[in-house]
Scaffold this motif. Sequence first.
Motif, PDB file in Angstrom:
ATOM      1  N   SER B 192     -51.842  48.003  53.300  1.00  0.00           N
ATOM      2  CA  SER B 192     -52.724  47.345  52.339  1.00  0.00           C
ATOM      3  C   SER B 192     -54.045  48.032  52.042  1.00  0.00           C
ATOM      4  O   SER B 192     -55.105  47.407  52.126  1.00  0.00           O
ATOM      5  CB  SER B 192     -53.029  45.905  52.803  1.00  0.00           C
ATOM      6  N   THR B 196     -53.702  50.408  45.512  1.00  0.00           N
ATOM      7  CA  THR B 196     -52.276  50.536  45.812  1.00  0.00           C
ATOM      8  C   THR B 196     -51.826  51.976  45.548  1.00  0.00           C
ATOM      9  O   THR B 196     -52.615  52.811  45.134  1.00  0.00           O
ATOM     10  CB  THR B 196     -51.465  49.572  44.927  1.00  0.00           C
ATOM     11  N   THR B 277     -48.111  47.584  41.588  1.00  0.00           N
ATOM     12  CA  THR B 277     -48.773  46.282  41.648  1.00  0.00           C
ATOM     13  C   THR B 277     -48.870  45.888  43.131  1.00  0.00           C
ATOM     14  O   THR B 277     -48.201  46.470  43.981  1.00  0.00           O
ATOM     15  CB  THR B 277     -47.969  45.191  40.908  1.00  0.00           C
ATOM     16  N   ARG B 278     -49.698  44.900  43.433  1.00  0.00           N
ATOM     17  CA  ARG B 278     -49.807  44.488  44.839  1.00  0.00           C
ATOM     18  C   ARG B 278     -48.476  43.914  45.328  1.00  0.00           C
ATOM     19  O   ARG B 278     -48.063  44.134  46.457  1.00  0.00           O
ATOM     20  CB  ARG B 278     -50.942  43.462  44.996  1.00  0.00           C
ATOM     21  N   ASN B 279     -47.805  43.183  44.463  1.00  0.00           N
ATOM     22  CA  ASN B 279     -46.497  42.637  44.841  1.00  0.00           C
ATOM     23  C   ASN B 279     -45.520  43.768  45.165  1.00  0.00           C
ATOM     24  O   ASN B 279     -44.774  43.707  46.143  1.00  0.00           O
ATOM     25  CB  ASN B 279     -45.966  41.749  43.698  1.00  0.00           C
ATOM     26  N   GLN B 283     -43.401  45.172  48.670  1.00  0.00           N
ATOM     27  CA  GLN B 283     -41.964  45.462  48.669  1.00  0.00           C
ATOM     28  C   GLN B 283     -41.655  46.893  49.055  1.00  0.00           C
ATOM     29  O   GLN B 283     -40.709  47.147  49.783  1.00  0.00           O
ATOM     30  CB  GLN B 283     -41.389  45.248  47.259  1.00  0.00           C
ATOM     31  N   LEU B 696     -37.781  39.240  51.220  1.00  0.00           N
ATOM     32  CA  LEU B 696     -39.222  39.312  51.472  1.00  0.00           C
ATOM     33  C   LEU B 696     -39.899  38.021  51.038  1.00  0.00           C
ATOM     34  O   LEU B 696     -39.637  37.507  49.956  1.00  0.00           O
ATOM     35  CB  LEU B 696     -39.817  40.494  50.691  1.00  0.00           C
ATOM     36  N   GLN B 697     -40.746  37.516  51.908  1.00  0.00           N
ATOM     37  CA  GLN B 697     -41.409  36.241  51.596  1.00  0.00           C
ATOM     38  C   GLN B 697     -42.923  36.347  51.532  1.00  0.00           C
ATOM     39  O   GLN B 697     -43.610  35.368  51.282  1.00  0.00           O
ATOM     40  CB  GLN B 697     -41.002  35.190  52.641  1.00  0.00           C
ATOM     41  N   SER B 698     -43.434  37.544  51.808  1.00  0.00           N
ATOM     42  CA  SER B 698     -44.890  37.703  51.753  1.00  0.00           C
ATOM     43  C   SER B 698     -45.215  38.800  50.753  1.00  0.00           C
ATOM     44  O   SER B 698     -45.372  39.946  51.114  1.00  0.00           O
ATOM     45  CB  SER B 698     -45.433  38.064  53.132  1.00  0.00           C
ATOM     46  N   GLY B 699     -45.286  38.407  49.492  1.00  0.00           N
ATOM     47  CA  GLY B 699     -45.430  39.413  48.441  1.00  0.00           C
ATOM     48  C   GLY B 699     -46.782  39.454  47.771  1.00  0.00           C
ATOM     49  O   GLY B 699     -46.933  40.053  46.709  1.00  0.00           O
ATOM     50  N   SER B 700     -47.773  38.804  48.372  1.00  0.00           N
ATOM     51  CA  SER B 700     -49.106  38.840  47.766  1.00  0.00           C
ATOM     52  C   SER B 700     -50.131  38.502  48.837  1.00  0.00           C
ATOM     53  O   SER B 700     -49.777  38.089  49.940  1.00  0.00           O
ATOM     54  CB  SER B 700     -49.210  37.822  46.627  1.00  0.00           C
ATOM     55  N   PHE B 701     -51.398  38.662  48.492  1.00  0.00           N
ATOM     56  CA  PHE B 701     -52.458  38.289  49.434  1.00  0.00           C
ATOM     57  C   PHE B 701     -52.582  36.764  49.570  1.00  0.00           C
ATOM     58  O   PHE B 701     -53.386  36.274  50.349  1.00  0.00           O
ATOM     59  CB  PHE B 701     -53.797  38.893  49.012  1.00  0.00           C
ATOM     60  N   MET B 702     -51.789  36.012  48.796  1.00  0.00           N
ATOM     61  CA  MET B 702     -51.743  34.565  49.024  1.00  0.00           C
ATOM     62  C   MET B 702     -50.839  34.265  50.215  1.00  0.00           C
ATOM     63  O   MET B 702     -50.958  33.239  50.851  1.00  0.00           O
ATOM     64  CB  MET B 702     -51.180  33.839  47.796  1.00  0.00           C
ATOM     65  N   ASP B 703     -49.895  35.199  50.446  1.00  0.00           N
ATOM     66  CA  ASP B 703     -48.894  34.961  51.492  1.00  0.00           C
ATOM     67  C   ASP B 703     -49.138  35.830  52.721  1.00  0.00           C
ATOM     68  O   ASP B 703     -48.510  35.637  53.750  1.00  0.00           O
ATOM     69  CB  ASP B 703     -47.502  35.312  50.948  1.00  0.00           C
ATOM     70  N   TYR B 704     -49.996  36.814  52.566  1.00  0.00           N
ATOM     71  CA  TYR B 704     -50.265  37.764  53.645  1.00  0.00           C
ATOM     72  C   TYR B 704     -51.753  37.668  53.944  1.00  0.00           C
ATOM     73  O   TYR B 704     -52.585  37.927  53.072  1.00  0.00           O
ATOM     74  CB  TYR B 704     -49.896  39.174  53.184  1.00  0.00           C
TER      75      TYR B 704
END
Lengths: 167, 782, 152
Positions: B192, B196, B277-279, B283, B696-704
């Motif tokens: 991170s 990117t 992209t961050r997403n 990935q 994958l379930q953590s694809g953004s800074f909302m999830d990570y």
Amino acid sequence: MNNELVNVSITLNGEKVSAEVEPRMLLIHFIRDIMNATGSHIGCDTSQCGNCTILVDGRSTKSCTVLAVHADETEVITVEGIGTTENLHPIQKAFWEEHGLQCGYCTPGAMMASIDFLSQNPDPTDDEIREGLDGIICRCTGYEFIVNAVRSAAKMMNDDSAVKGEV
Amino acid sequence: MEKMVGQRIKRKEDPKLITGNGMYLDDMKIPGLLHASIVRSPHPHANIVSIDKEKALKHPGVVAVYTGKDLEGKINPVPTSWKVPGMDLIETKQYPLAINTARYVGDGVAMVVADSKYTARDAAELIEVDYEVLPSIANQKEARKDGAPQIYDEVPGNVAFKYVAGEVTDEDLENAEVVMKGSYNTQRVAPSPMETRNSLAQYNPGSGDLKLYVGSQNPHIHRMVLSEVLNFPEHKLHVKVADMGGGFGGKIGVYPDEALVSYASMDLKRPVKWVETRNEHFQSANAGRDMMVDLELAGTKDGKITALRAVNHANIGAYLATFGPGNPTIDFGLMLSGAYKIEKAQCTTYGMYTNTMSVDSYRGAGKPEVTFMLERAVDDFARKINMDPIEVRRINFASKEEFPFTNAQGLIYDSGDYVKALDRAVEKSDYHALRQKQEELREEGRYIGIGISSYVELSGFGPSAVAGAIGFQGGIWENSTVRVHPGGTVTVYTGTSPHGQGHDTTFSQIVKDKLGIPYEDINFVFNDTRAVSMGWGTYGSRSLAVGGNAVGLATDKVVEKGRRIAAHLLEAEVEDIEFEEGVYSVRDDNSRRKTFQEIAKAANFAWSLPEGMEPGLEEQTFFDPSNFTYPFGTHIAVVEVDIETGEIEILRYIAVDDSGKIVNPTVAEGQILGGIAQGVGQALWEGVQYDEKGQLQSGSFMDYAMPKANFFPKIEMEFTETLSPVNQLGSKGVAESGTTGSIAAAANAVMDALAPLGVKHIELPLKPEKVWRAIQKGGAES
Amino acid sequence: MGVEIKHKYTFKNLSKQEVWDTIQDPEALQAALPNCEVFEEVGDEKYKTVMKVNMGAIKGEFTADVQQIDKSEPDSYRLLVKARGKPGEIEANAKMVLEEIAEGTELSCEADVSTTGLMATVGQRMVGGVAKVVLGQFFKDIEKQAKQAAGQ
């Protein structure tokens, strides 16, 4: 998708600018890609990291989650508008002196957020600064030297206004 | 005059970065620029039945669409660059776009090139891919079991490699007074960097040159590997790195995306840019860690550790990353015994293919993982034999008289004084008072914990002969050229590749002290394969220890050539010429003198030079160090756990680090602070989430959960200084130390706080929910 | 697996059979599915539908194959859904059980839902919430229709 272009006019760092853009265009793209003010950066696309923070009508705003059309007729200030290498803004001076940056990518956003924060809380404690930086993600510094920079900038700005008798 | 090395000098890099004048890759515009967007597999494992690109091609503004089949035979697979002898590596083919089968969520299946980034993304959504979903798996231990989904026909049991280092027999364990077993897993995290990954390729059909800007920590490695992938000659490939927004290991790797953008630019004869992209970063940027380690530790009742035997299941993802195979085997496996004098150690590593993104170096690369294992285990051992953890460390440390010290796996540590750093940390934290306070607070139902972590790092990569022995596909020496212009200003070229570390400043300090010219007269060039003859980049905390010393040695050569010119001009013997503060003078008669600037002019004009001397004042060094450097230190974390909610507050954090000679304390502190944030981040908050199939379930800074400013107290830090004998400066690496030391410190503190409640182990990251559950159970992890 | 969703709905004053008849009627189903534009039978107990979803990050048109298996009228059936849209794919396997209780009929739905794409990587946290809203609306509408059919 609506392809009809719309006019967006803003005052960018004191200069009136306008362009015809797609209504879906994000403000950060308008500033960077259309107006070539590339100092503000995109870090996450989802408004967590605050690397794209700019001032819109004086308030810090994450420009990756605002449409350019929403900013129509506003006054926008980006890192390019706060100081120059010859005449640095206190926040810039403080980030430099306190080693508040490493790769420099989040720095413009972090500084713009700090300017707004200090305008609301001119004499913050360290804890308040850390809270105030909640909207910024920096991967390099571990934040401590950013906190020092914001504290130092506050002091500079307060001393400055004391000299000018603006307190 | 006071030496600049050792001073807190403000960074040269900063004025442009704080005024918005940085030039990062996405800031660049080139006439005719096209934008690429990559279509990625949403499935962890699937055959590609068909790809319909017609709609995308018809979309206005779209210039080209490529699929794996389109590129078959035109671009080679992207290889790994670390093949350890004896690991029986099965390297599978990672095509830049998957041809028949996608093997992780994010595996590229098509690329759209269009006239704007909005158009490229719109068109990417119009590409219809028909997938046949296949069985898939994310967990490396599960992947080794019978009946697990097979990711490749040619890789039985999904084992990419097996590597054994050292030997510990069953008897070694059985005969011990105390034997302890434990699992010490470090979860997968995302490097991170705030910027990117990205690349911008510009092919010139006239000259046949390909210029590639790429987010890279090692542009020369990118040139070398991409030349092979693209079948494109190395001398025509010009790799550059713009200002770069961080790397942390995530930008070491040579990725498919860079090859694709390069290919498209050559094919379309137009510049092509791609920005992740961050997403996408979550990935398809190399992840870090993901090692599952089972450890057996043997020792005596009075605290001596006698043997360590570990089995490491390392998740390496669906394809081998550039440095992927080296991290678990070499960086982890050979560092198993850490700072301790332990007779025997064995590490068996299974490198496991899974349906996940590749795993590569991430800040510390193997050392944070092994330090976490060892330091958690040392604490568990201390608890088991009822001894203070400080004492157990003291008993087992290699003592400073034993250096150069050979560890259990045969690595030779250059220098160290582990007790000193530990003592300073104990003193600085007021450890014994903390223990007292801990007792008192427990009476009140409050749970604070004190976590200690003493680490040693393998850094400063390194001697090239060793690189060869461990299968690293390259050298790891460093190169520098010091070019003196006629007016006496200097341009220095270095093969290290800074992106926030401040080499411009710290390396200038080194040159300034040697040449005595104004600091402002020194300019650095890096990140450019055409300007810098060869270099191996910035990772493994090598830049100062190897690159900085190369700069110093090249500068020495300049001083020596200048001395000979001065002797000639001053009609004196070379041995009688002194050089100080930028002035050459004759010993005992310093009225006879020439300034460095005068010598620069004389050298460049070459009107009168010593006989046989070539004109010019420019020197190059290739510095291949005799050994790695081994920084070390002790970190102490103090936390309070709210047992009602499982929330953890870091009350204090003490870091005592030894990186040898410090060139710029402020810059070094910045490295330690950033490193600690990443290590504590791993211990407490961060984690890439896949479900068991690899979705994958953590694809953004909302999830990570990225660490933020208010997660930390002020860090109390200091350095001890034990010089390294393997380089001129006596410096060691510093960039990874903070991370290496801090994961275990934070985790040990939490475990220490919860020990009276019967909690023995919780998997990282120690999120409140997990901590709370563990407290409720009062035992092993939920 | 992905997300487990459990949802219960009570159809007041309706018998099992009445609920069953409505929930098995393609026209009623189409009317009850939010923004459902297509609902056609393509085989024995197999349907193809197109519906629009617009809820936070989960937004777009989904094409779905719906299949009913293990039918045991009027007590239970299993619903298999495979939907595909821009935000990703949804695969659901739902056990639907009808039970008569004092107030009427209780339908319980226990589903295993797995997702791909943006829905998985970014929207995972929202899947449960969105499903709850969609199912809630759906059953409410079915209830309305069942009551109409039953002449209430």
